[in-house]
Design an enzyme around this catalytic site. Structure first.
Site, PDB file in Angstrom:
ATOM      1  N   ASP A  23       5.770 -33.167   7.816  1.00 49.44           N
ATOM      2  CA  ASP A  23       4.332 -32.934   7.829  1.00 49.44           C
ATOM      3  C   ASP A  23       3.641 -33.430   6.570  1.00 49.44           C
ATOM      4  O   ASP A  23       2.422 -33.414   6.483  1.00 49.44           O
ATOM      5  CB  ASP A  23       4.027 -31.448   8.053  1.00 49.44           C
ATOM      6  CG  ASP A  23       4.380 -31.025   9.467  1.00 49.44           C
ATOM      7  OD1 ASP A  23       4.573 -31.922  10.301  1.00 49.44           O
ATOM      8  OD2 ASP A  23       4.472 -29.821   9.721  1.00 49.44           O
ATOM      9  N   GLY A  24       4.424 -33.852   5.601  1.00 52.66           N
ATOM     10  CA  GLY A  24       3.821 -34.521   4.450  1.00 52.66           C
ATOM     11  C   GLY A  24       3.502 -33.615   3.284  1.00 52.66           C
ATOM     12  O   GLY A  24       2.520 -33.822   2.580  1.00 52.66           O
ATOM     13  N   GLY A  98      11.145 -27.755   5.071  1.00 57.45           N
ATOM     14  CA  GLY A  98      10.635 -27.378   6.376  1.00 57.45           C
ATOM     15  C   GLY A  98      11.602 -27.373   7.534  1.00 57.45           C
ATOM     16  O   GLY A  98      11.214 -27.151   8.663  1.00 57.45           O
ATOM     17  N   ASN A 150      -2.947 -32.422   8.607  1.00 56.23           N
ATOM     18  CA  ASN A 150      -2.666 -33.647   7.864  1.00 56.23           C
ATOM     19  C   ASN A 150      -2.530 -34.857   8.796  1.00 56.23           C
ATOM     20  O   ASN A 150      -2.420 -34.707  10.002  1.00 56.23           O
ATOM     21  CB  ASN A 150      -1.366 -33.437   7.064  1.00 56.23           C
ATOM     22  CG  ASN A 150      -1.146 -34.533   6.046  1.00 56.23           C
ATOM     23  OD1 ASN A 150      -2.067 -35.248   5.674  1.00 56.23           O
ATOM     24  ND2 ASN A 150       0.099 -34.680   5.599  1.00 56.23           N
ATOM     25  N   SER A 521      -7.540  15.368  30.205  1.00 55.75           N
ATOM     26  CA  SER A 521      -8.539  16.187  29.488  1.00 55.75           C
ATOM     27  C   SER A 521      -9.926  16.015  30.096  1.00 55.75           C
ATOM     28  O   SER A 521     -10.794  15.388  29.500  1.00 55.75           O
ATOM     29  CB  SER A 521      -8.554  15.856  27.999  1.00 55.75           C
ATOM     30  OG  SER A 521      -8.565  14.463  27.766  1.00 55.75           O
TER      31      SER A 521
HETATM   32  S1  ADX Z   1      -4.814  17.592  31.922  1.00 56.18           S
HETATM   33  O1  ADX Z   1      -5.864  17.693  32.940  1.00 56.18           O
HETATM   34  O2  ADX Z   1      -4.216  18.885  31.633  1.00 56.18           O
HETATM   35  O3  ADX Z   1      -5.288  16.916  30.734  1.00 56.18           O
HETATM   36  P1  ADX Z   1      -2.471  15.979  31.854  1.00 56.18           P
HETATM   37  O4  ADX Z   1      -2.923  14.712  31.281  1.00 56.18           O
HETATM   38  O5  ADX Z   1      -1.778  16.935  30.957  1.00 56.18           O
HETATM   39  O6  ADX Z   1      -3.707  16.678  32.575  1.00 56.18           O
HETATM   40  O7  ADX Z   1      -1.487  15.705  33.051  1.00 56.18           O
HETATM   41  C1  ADX Z   1      -1.867  14.850  34.047  1.00 56.18           C
HETATM   42  C2  ADX Z   1      -0.668  14.338  34.812  1.00 56.18           C
HETATM   43  O8  ADX Z   1      -0.115  15.363  35.593  1.00 56.18           O
HETATM   44  C3  ADX Z   1      -1.099  13.259  35.747  1.00 56.18           C
HETATM   45  O9  ADX Z   1      -0.972  11.977  35.172  1.00 56.18           O
HETATM   46  C4  ADX Z   1      -0.192  13.441  36.910  1.00 56.18           C
HETATM   47  O10 ADX Z   1       0.995  12.700  36.692  1.00 56.18           O
HETATM   48  C5  ADX Z   1       0.186  14.893  36.891  1.00 56.18           C
HETATM   49  N1  ADX Z   1      -0.523  15.768  37.882  1.00 56.18           N
HETATM   50  C6  ADX Z   1       0.080  16.588  38.755  1.00 56.18           C
HETATM   51  N2  ADX Z   1      -0.833  17.282  39.446  1.00 56.18           N
HETATM   52  C7  ADX Z   1      -2.046  16.912  39.017  1.00 56.18           C
HETATM   53  C8  ADX Z   1      -3.374  17.307  39.357  1.00 56.18           C
HETATM   54  N3  ADX Z   1      -3.639  18.218  40.277  1.00 56.18           N
HETATM   55  N4  ADX Z   1      -4.403  16.695  38.719  1.00 56.18           N
HETATM   56  C9  ADX Z   1      -4.153  15.760  37.779  1.00 56.18           C
HETATM   57  N5  ADX Z   1      -2.918  15.359  37.426  1.00 56.18           N
HETATM   58  C10 ADX Z   1      -1.863  15.935  38.022  1.00 56.18           C
END
Ligand code: ADX
Length: 611
Positions: A23-24, A98, A150, A521
């Site tokens: 490559d020089g 190189g 280059n 959640s």
């Molecule tokens: S959370 O609602 O309590 O936050 P989390 O994330 O722990 O739920 O668990 C969800 C996982 O549980 C889902 O990905 C699924 O695999 C399983 N699951 C089993 N039953 C349910 C239900 N009724 N609703 C949602 N998830 C469920």
């Protein structure tokens, strides 16, 4: 051509050149010397000249920093160090051969460099060898990369050729963490854009190579915070006194400072610092000094002196990115000598986590060995504990080399990402955070079942670990199969499940861990409450439409929910309250995991949680 210019007041810049054989590089370096009026007869003399102190003695630390480290480590160097200076700056160039088999030298040369000049042949474009070098340069955290495209004269100085290569490199490097990358089209042979601009590329308005080298901001890439002094020799000037000789690997220390001796953890005070015959008030990296302590403590070669309140990690198990130089493969069960600071210890390869496919930068988890020139992540167990920092935080104390116990050849170089398991004692959170050297945070991934939360969270976790951060995962499915196994999916149970996860995450974050949680959640008030309680909360909404989650239905649960076999299923017959203002909003319809990870990293960076 003028005489050799030497001005001791100018800044010293360390460069490394990389690129393929043809490559020089030599032409480029020659041109740089010649056109800037440099003729050096004997570069060692020049270096000596350059490092003369006021009193006429030679400050070897100027150029032994970096070079001696490698010599000490016994790497057979095939790197030529050259020296030249312009009116504004002085430069040391590690000129690295190189050939593919010379990855070893690339690692050696780049380990202390501030600027990497990566040469690319305009006719060949961005080939595998350049990719490997670019990747290694990034891995070694060379702060500035200048891609020198280059032989532009051989492609008729065509802007389109330059653009094409530049784009190729940009798209490749977007997958890495590059702080600063610049491009310059040149012809080393004809001299375009090295020192003179000449007339052949009117379309290019950027720096010439020399302009760039003279202005690039190279100041503080040295760790001046964490004082680390691996003891090299114990010296007894007389019956009652003992001094400890070595090189300050990082940080600074003053007479009177409280220090800890590791691994014994004895605390004492620095009573005197000597540099040769001179007594100093303080010492800093990379000086080679002798330290005296106020108490009679037991210190021997291989121990480390650090500040009482800022000590390195201690562990017999390490995980590191390894660049492998040997034709014989590295594989689990194999034994090597690991040389790290002033310590040498036998070690065994526990496992190869993955190798990097240099074309795509993807991880190949099916490989359980490293072959010649491979780069991969490896776990080691050591006979003697190592005293270290993560490479990311402190390169000099975070790197090691591997030596074959039979041939005594250097066969690999490692950059420590973390220790495995915890040998940390019970420290208060602030001290531990200092030790880990990072701020904790909660990265909270929320979204429907099957949205892709776990995939994103795992990838972020892996990326952070690669970067040397301590991170941990909490996942709904895993928690629900263990500590929250007794909980169902009614409102109260979900809230309890999330509260337990939130509490655990908060506790870890307090200790400096970046916790990546993934839970449906579904309730926004609960997520907001977590945000309020936690110092750093990054809500990541993995936003995948119900129809798509249901179509994917990886676990077959949506089908069951539709069939009425599962009750209270989120999105079917149970609510999901989407975040209104998440810190990160991921479009789950787009299947681009790298981009999603990047979004999360950007958010962490914005909040100064990661660099
Ligand atoms: S959370 O609602 O309590 O936050 P989390 O994330 O722990 O739920 O668990 C969800 C996982 O549980 C889902 O990905 C699924 O695999 C399983 N699951 C089993 N039953 C349910 C239900 N009724 N609703 C949602 N998830 C469920």
């Amino acid at each position: 051509m003028s005489e050799f210019v030497y001005n001791p007041d100018t800044e010293l810049v360390r460069l490394v050149t990389a690129g393929s054989v043809d490559d020089g590089k030599s032409t480029l370096i020659g041109r740089l010397f010649y056109d800037s009026g440099q003729i050096y007869e004997d570069h060692l003399n020049a270096m000596e000249e350059a490092s003369k102190l006021d009193d006429g003695s030679i400050d070897f630390s100027l150029f032994t920093d970096g070079l001696s480290a490698e010599r000490e480590q016994g790497i057979t160097i095939d790197v030529a160090y050259r020296y030249f200076s312009s009116k504004k700056r002085r430069f040391i160039i590690a000129d690295v051969p190189g050939h593919t088999e010379y990855t070893r030298n690339m690692v050696t040369g780049a380990s202390q460099a501030q600027v990497a000049l990566l040469l690319v042949d305009a006719r060949k474009g961005f080939i595998e060898q350049s990719k490997r070098h670019l990747f290694l340069t990034t891995l070694l955290r060379v702060p500035h990369i200048m891609v020198v495209i280059n032989k532009m004269d051989m492609v008729d100085y065509a802007e389109s050729e330059y653009d094409k290569i530049k784009n190729d490199i940009m798209s490749f490097s977007s997958k890495m963490q590059i702080q600063d990358i610049q491009f310059i089209p040149v012809s080393s042979l004809k001299g375009d854009m090295i020192v003179e601009r000449l007339e052949n590329m009117p379309w290019y308005n950027g720096w010439t190579v020399l302009d760039y080298l003279e202005q690039v901001e190279v100041s503080a890439n040295r760790n001046l915070i964490d004082f680390r002094f691996p003891v090299q020799y114990v010296i007894r000037p007389d019956q009652d006194t003992r001094g400890y000789a070595g090189t300050v690997h990082s940080g600074t220390i003053r007479v009177g400072d409280r220090v800890k001796i590791l691994p014994s953890k004895t605390t004492t005070t620095v009573s005197k610092i000597m540099l040769g015959e001179r007594e100093l008030d303080y010492a800093f990296a990379p000086q080679s000094v002798m330290i005296f302590l106020s108490d009679e403590v037991d210190v021997s070669r291989g121990n480390m002196i650090a500040r009482a309140k800022n000590i390195p990690d201690v562990s017999k198990k390490l995980e590191a990115m390894v660049s492998w130089f040997s034709p014989e493969s590295l594989a689990p069960g194999k034994r090597y000598i690991l040389k790290h600071t002033t310590v040498e210890t036998p070690c065994t390869v526990e496992r190869v986590e993955y190798t990097i496919d240099i074309e795509t930068l993807h991880r190949n988890k099916d490989n359980d060995s490293l072959e010649l020139n491979d780069i991969g992540r490896v776990q080691f167990s050591l006979v003697e504990p190592a005293l270290f920092d993560a490479y990311q935080k402190n390169p000099r104390v975070g790197s090691f080399i591997l030596v074959d116990p039979d041939s005594f050849q250097t066969v690999g170089a490692g950059m420590i990402s973390r220790k495995i398991g915890s040998t940390n004692d019970k420290k208060n959170p602030a001290a531990l955070r200092r030790t880990i050297g990072q701020k904790g945070a909660i990265v909270w991934c929320t979204g429907l079942s099957g949205a892709g939360k776990t995939t994103v969270a795992d990838a972020v976790h892996e990326k952070l670990s690669d970067m040397g951060y301590t991170s941990e995962r909490l996942d709904g499915d895993i928690l629900r199969s263990s500590i929250t196994a007794d909980l169902g999916f009614g409102t109260e149970d979900r809230k309890r499940n999330v509260a337990i996860a939130g509490y655990t995450a908060g506790m870890m974050a307090k200790y400096g861990v970046i916790v990546i949680a993934s839970f449906i959640s579904p309730y926004s008030d609960q997520r907001d409450a977590l945000r309020k309680k936690s110092g750093s909360f990054v809500e990541v909404f993995v936003d995948t439409p119900l129809e798509l989650c249901e179509k994917r239905d990886a676990k077959g649960l949506y089908k069951k929910a539709r069939a009425g076999e599962i009750k209270n299923f989120t999105g079917i017959d149970d609510p999901y309250e989407a975040p209104e203002n998440p810190e990160v909003h991921i479009d789950g319809k787009v299947e681009d995991l790298d981009a999603h990870v990047q979004q999360v990293l950007d958010a962490l960076r914005e909040r100064n949680i990661i660099e």
